[in-house]
Design a protein around this motif. Structure first.
Motif, PDB file in Angstrom:
ATOM      1  N   LEU A 189       0.841  -1.190   0.000  1.00  0.00           N
ATOM      2  CA  LEU A 189       0.000   0.000   0.000  1.00  0.00           C
ATOM      3  C   LEU A 189       0.878   1.242   0.000  1.00  0.00           C
ATOM      4  CD1 LEU A 189      -2.740  -1.027   2.569  1.00  0.00           C
ATOM      5  CD2 LEU A 189      -2.897  -1.008   0.105  1.00  0.00           C
ATOM      6  N   PRO A 190       0.363   2.336  -0.554  1.00  0.00           N
ATOM      7  CA  PRO A 190       1.155   3.571  -0.510  1.00  0.00           C
ATOM      8  C   PRO A 190       1.280   4.080   0.919  1.00  0.00           C
ATOM      9  CG  PRO A 190      -1.001   3.943  -1.504  1.00  0.00           C
ATOM     10  CD  PRO A 190      -0.892   2.482  -1.256  1.00  0.00           C
ATOM     11  N   LYS A 191       2.207   4.966   1.118  1.00  0.00           N
ATOM     12  CA  LYS A 191       2.482   5.486   2.464  1.00  0.00           C
ATOM     13  C   LYS A 191       1.400   6.442   2.963  1.00  0.00           C
ATOM     14  CE  LYS A 191       7.430   4.879   2.242  1.00  0.00           C
ATOM     15  NZ  LYS A 191       7.427   3.601   2.845  1.00  0.00           N
ATOM     16  N   ASN A 192       0.479   6.829   2.104  1.00  0.00           N
ATOM     17  CA  ASN A 192      -0.523   7.826   2.496  1.00  0.00           C
ATOM     18  C   ASN A 192      -1.788   7.225   3.107  1.00  0.00           C
ATOM     19  OD1 ASN A 192      -1.535   6.700   0.144  1.00  0.00           O
ATOM     20  ND2 ASN A 192      -2.248   8.627  -0.704  1.00  0.00           N
ATOM     21  N   VAL A 193      -1.726   5.990   3.635  1.00  0.00           N
ATOM     22  CA  VAL A 193      -2.913   5.395   4.258  1.00  0.00           C
ATOM     23  C   VAL A 193      -2.859   5.573   5.770  1.00  0.00           C
ATOM     24  CG1 VAL A 193      -3.256   3.720   2.415  1.00  0.00           C
ATOM     25  CG2 VAL A 193      -1.942   3.066   4.413  1.00  0.00           C
ATOM     26  N   ASP A 194      -4.046   5.622   6.346  1.00  0.00           N
ATOM     27  CA  ASP A 194      -4.168   5.765   7.801  1.00  0.00           C
ATOM     28  C   ASP A 194      -4.451   4.385   8.394  1.00  0.00           C
ATOM     29  OD1 ASP A 194      -4.563   6.524  10.383  1.00  0.00           O
ATOM     30  OD2 ASP A 194      -6.058   8.079   9.923  1.00  0.00           O
ATOM     31  N   GLU A 195      -3.375   3.665   8.756  1.00  0.00           N
ATOM     32  CA  GLU A 195      -3.514   2.275   9.211  1.00  0.00           C
ATOM     33  C   GLU A 195      -4.302   2.143  10.509  1.00  0.00           C
ATOM     34  OE1 GLU A 195       0.365   3.745  10.927  1.00  0.00           O
ATOM     35  OE2 GLU A 195      -0.500   3.809   8.939  1.00  0.00           O
ATOM     36  N   LYS A 196      -4.439   3.223  11.254  1.00  0.00           N
ATOM     37  CA  LYS A 196      -5.179   3.164  12.519  1.00  0.00           C
ATOM     38  C   LYS A 196      -6.690   3.140  12.312  1.00  0.00           C
ATOM     39  CE  LYS A 196      -1.503   5.299  15.080  1.00  0.00           C
ATOM     40  NZ  LYS A 196      -0.756   6.508  15.042  1.00  0.00           N
ATOM     41  N   LYS A 197      -7.131   3.441  11.103  1.00  0.00           N
ATOM     42  CA  LYS A 197      -8.571   3.511  10.841  1.00  0.00           C
ATOM     43  C   LYS A 197      -9.048   2.456   9.841  1.00  0.00           C
ATOM     44  CE  LYS A 197      -8.910   8.429  11.836  1.00  0.00           C
ATOM     45  NZ  LYS A 197      -9.250   9.742  11.296  1.00  0.00           N
ATOM     46  N   ILE A 198      -8.272   1.382   9.653  1.00  0.00           N
ATOM     47  CA  ILE A 198      -8.676   0.317   8.731  1.00  0.00           C
ATOM     48  C   ILE A 198      -9.926  -0.357   9.286  1.00  0.00           C
ATOM     49  CG2 ILE A 198      -8.033  -1.905   7.717  1.00  0.00           C
ATOM     50  CD1 ILE A 198      -5.135  -0.933   7.700  1.00  0.00           C
ATOM     51  N   ASP A 199     -10.908  -0.546   8.416  1.00  0.00           N
ATOM     52  CA  ASP A 199     -12.182  -1.159   8.813  1.00  0.00           C
ATOM     53  C   ASP A 199     -12.384  -2.435   8.006  1.00  0.00           C
ATOM     54  OD1 ASP A 199     -14.804  -1.198  10.110  1.00  0.00           O
ATOM     55  OD2 ASP A 199     -15.572  -0.793   8.094  1.00  0.00           O
ATOM     56  N   ALA A 200     -12.725  -3.527   8.670  1.00  0.00           N
ATOM     57  CA  ALA A 200     -12.971  -4.809   8.007  1.00  0.00           C
ATOM     58  C   ALA A 200     -14.369  -5.294   8.353  1.00  0.00           C
ATOM     59  CB  ALA A 200     -11.934  -5.837   8.436  1.00  0.00           C
ATOM     60  N   SER A 201     -15.101  -5.769   7.345  1.00  0.00           N
ATOM     61  CA  SER A 201     -16.433  -6.329   7.574  1.00  0.00           C
ATOM     62  C   SER A 201     -16.659  -7.475   6.589  1.00  0.00           C
ATOM     63  CB  SER A 201     -17.510  -5.252   7.407  1.00  0.00           C
ATOM     64  OG  SER A 201     -17.494  -4.746   6.080  1.00  0.00           O
ATOM     65  N   MET A 202     -17.596  -8.355   6.932  1.00  0.00           N
ATOM     66  CA  MET A 202     -17.906  -9.491   6.070  1.00  0.00           C
ATOM     67  C   MET A 202     -19.406  -9.590   5.871  1.00  0.00           C
ATOM     68  SD  MET A 202     -15.503 -12.814   6.602  1.00  0.00           S
ATOM     69  CE  MET A 202     -16.704 -14.071   6.703  1.00  0.00           C
ATOM     70  N   THR A 203     -19.811  -9.718   4.611  1.00  0.00           N
ATOM     71  CA  THR A 203     -21.222  -9.883   4.283  1.00  0.00           C
ATOM     72  C   THR A 203     -21.353 -10.890   3.150  1.00  0.00           C
ATOM     73  OG1 THR A 203     -21.590  -7.551   4.825  1.00  0.00           O
ATOM     74  CG2 THR A 203     -23.332  -8.674   3.613  1.00  0.00           C
ATOM     75  N   ASP A 204     -22.158 -11.923   3.344  1.00  0.00           N
ATOM     76  CA  ASP A 204     -22.449 -12.926   2.310  1.00  0.00           C
ATOM     77  C   ASP A 204     -21.190 -13.486   1.651  1.00  0.00           C
ATOM     78  OD1 ASP A 204     -25.176 -12.614   2.766  1.00  0.00           O
ATOM     79  OD2 ASP A 204     -25.360 -11.026   1.267  1.00  0.00           O
ATOM     80  N   GLY A 205     -20.178 -13.822   2.453  1.00  0.00           N
ATOM     81  CA  GLY A 205     -18.966 -14.434   1.929  1.00  0.00           C
ATOM     82  C   GLY A 205     -17.996 -13.481   1.258  1.00  0.00           C
ATOM     83  N   VAL A 206     -18.192 -12.174   1.435  1.00  0.00           N
ATOM     84  CA  VAL A 206     -17.283 -11.180   0.874  1.00  0.00           C
ATOM     85  C   VAL A 206     -16.664 -10.391   2.024  1.00  0.00           C
ATOM     86  CG1 VAL A 206     -17.040  -9.165  -0.613  1.00  0.00           C
ATOM     87  CG2 VAL A 206     -18.580 -11.011  -1.288  1.00  0.00           C
ATOM     88  N   LEU A 207     -15.336 -10.461   2.135  1.00  0.00           N
ATOM     89  CA  LEU A 207     -14.602  -9.685   3.121  1.00  0.00           C
ATOM     90  C   LEU A 207     -14.271  -8.336   2.499  1.00  0.00           C
ATOM     91  CD1 LEU A 207     -12.958  -9.387   5.779  1.00  0.00           C
ATOM     92  CD2 LEU A 207     -11.039 -10.428   4.559  1.00  0.00           C
TER      93      LEU A 207
END
Length: 148
Positions: free
Chosen positions: A110-128
């Motif tokens: 990933l590029p350096k311009n991401v905010d790793e503290k705010k990564i959000d993960a969710s799963m719906t109907d077999g899709v992460l």
């Protein structure tokens, strides 16, 4: 003397067909119980970017959140997991096994311009779905034009 038009690539189609047949016959045996497709897999992934974030969508049917691990370290996003094979039926009773199982690991730079503290993960109907926001200073800013 008969002139024959030279076609430098005419045999490539034949060679490709023979190579594909070789791979099909020797490496991908249909009756092999250690079928590569059933033991090694990698979830299909869509990646796109908006002005505010990067979005990853991985197909992980039949898995739950306890079988998936997500790590972010030094600009590398790693997603690991294991999809267990159903054990209700004995192997000798199967006619064909095409659904994938086993462990997987995918890594993305990933590029350096991401905010790793705010990564959000969710799963719906077999899709992460992973949503990785950009840092505030990295977002594009509109520059107004002044009229003089």
């Amino acid at each position: 003397m008969t002139l024959v038009r030279w076609k430098p690539f005419r045999d490539f189609g034949y060679l490709q067909n023979r190579f594909n047949q070789l791979l099909k016959d020797d490496m991908w045996k249909e009756n092999d119980s250690s079928d590569f497709a059933a033991t090694h897999w990698s979830p299909s992934t869509d990646i796109f970017e908006t002005k505010d974030e990067f979005v990853f969508k991985l197909e992980v049917p039949g898995m739950n959140k306890d079988n998936i691990e997500i790590e972010f370290n030094k600009d590398i996003l790693t997603i690991k997991g294991e999809k267990k094979q159903e054990q209700e039926i004995k192997d000798e009773d199967y006619h064909r096994i095409e659904r994938c199982s086993g462990s997987f690991s995918r890594s993305f730079n990933l590029p350096k311009n991401v905010d790793e503290k705010k990564i959000d993960a969710s799963m719906t109907d077999g899709v992460l779905e992973l949503r990785i926001p950009k840092k505030e200073e990295a977002k594009p800013k509109a520059i107004p034009i002044k009229i003089k």
